[in-house]
Design a protein around this motif. Structure first.
Motif, PDB file in Angstrom:
ATOM      1  N   VAL A  17       0.806  -1.183   0.048  1.00  0.00           N
ATOM      2  CA  VAL A  17       0.129  -0.081   0.008  1.00  0.00           C
ATOM      3  C   VAL A  17       0.877   1.189   0.063  1.00  0.00           C
ATOM      4  CG1 VAL A  17      -1.847   1.182   1.176  1.00  0.00           C
ATOM      5  CG2 VAL A  17      -1.783  -1.426   1.382  1.00  0.00           C
ATOM      6  N   ILE A  25      -7.388   3.483   6.099  1.00  0.00           N
ATOM      7  CA  ILE A  25      -6.478   2.708   5.192  1.00  0.00           C
ATOM      8  C   ILE A  25      -6.276   1.334   5.759  1.00  0.00           C
ATOM      9  CG2 ILE A  25      -4.299   2.193   4.211  1.00  0.00           C
ATOM     10  CD1 ILE A  25      -3.919   5.386   4.506  1.00  0.00           C
ATOM     11  N   VAL A  29      -8.091  -2.203   4.094  1.00  0.00           N
ATOM     12  CA  VAL A  29      -7.273  -3.417   3.708  1.00  0.00           C
ATOM     13  C   VAL A  29      -7.716  -4.591   4.371  1.00  0.00           C
ATOM     14  CG1 VAL A  29      -4.979  -4.484   3.239  1.00  0.00           C
ATOM     15  CG2 VAL A  29      -5.736  -2.001   2.562  1.00  0.00           C
ATOM     16  N   GLY A  78      -8.194   1.009  -3.304  1.00  0.00           N
ATOM     17  CA  GLY A  78      -7.057   2.038  -3.607  1.00  0.00           C
ATOM     18  C   GLY A  78      -7.569   3.200  -4.297  1.00  0.00           C
ATOM     19  N   MET A  83      -4.952   5.855  -3.596  1.00  0.00           N
ATOM     20  CA  MET A  83      -3.647   5.220  -3.163  1.00  0.00           C
ATOM     21  C   MET A  83      -3.546   4.008  -4.103  1.00  0.00           C
ATOM     22  SD  MET A  83      -4.280   4.749   0.986  1.00  0.00           S
ATOM     23  CE  MET A  83      -2.457   4.810   1.081  1.00  0.00           C
ATOM     24  N   ARG A  84      -2.150   3.638  -4.013  1.00  0.00           N
ATOM     25  CA  ARG A  84      -1.992   2.353  -4.974  1.00  0.00           C
ATOM     26  C   ARG A  84      -1.997   1.108  -3.925  1.00  0.00           C
ATOM     27  NH1 ARG A  84       1.727   1.077  -9.629  1.00  0.00           N
ATOM     28  NH2 ARG A  84       2.062  -1.297  -9.385  1.00  0.00           N
ATOM     29  N   ILE A  85      -2.759   0.207  -4.197  1.00  0.00           N
ATOM     30  CA  ILE A  85      -2.922  -1.014  -3.430  1.00  0.00           C
ATOM     31  C   ILE A  85      -2.634  -2.202  -4.319  1.00  0.00           C
ATOM     32  CG2 ILE A  85      -4.112  -2.454  -1.526  1.00  0.00           C
ATOM     33  CD1 ILE A  85      -5.607   0.367  -0.828  1.00  0.00           C
TER      34      ILE A  85
END
Length: 99
Positions: A17, A25, A29, A78, A83-85
């Motif tokens: 993440v 966050i 997740v 994400g 975000m980048r997950i």
């Protein structure tokens, strides 16, 4: 004889993440992992100023979903969080980071 595809080690995934820090966050997740019966084996997270990074090692052996479905669910979260997950099989992660 043990089926190598069913060993604990072969069912582990690495979840990464990266993005701006914000509330929810870890809950988001870990909620996806819990909903899909994926056990978190290890977790590390840090926040450098406003930047949040987290890496998890998780076990999918009890899950009914496959890695591609997990990746899609995490990517959607994400996108929602900005975000980048991502998730990848542990073997792919090791291969990418070998010297």
């Amino acid at each position: 004889m043990t089926n190598p595809a069913k060993t604990d080690e072969n069912q582990r995934v690495i979840v990464t993440v990266l993005g701006a820090d914000r509330v929810g966050i870890i809950a988001g997740v870990s909620g996806i992992l819990a909903e899909n019966n994926i056990n978190i084996l290890d977790i590390s997270q840090t926040t450098l100023r406003e930047f949040f990074t987290m890496i998890m090692v998780a076990d999918m052996k009890q899950s009914k979903i496959n890695l591609n479905t997990l990746k899609a669910k995490l990517a959607a979260l994400g996108e929602e969080l900005g975000m980048r997950i991502d998730a990848m099989h542990e073997d792919a992660f090791r291969f990418m980071h070998r010297i």
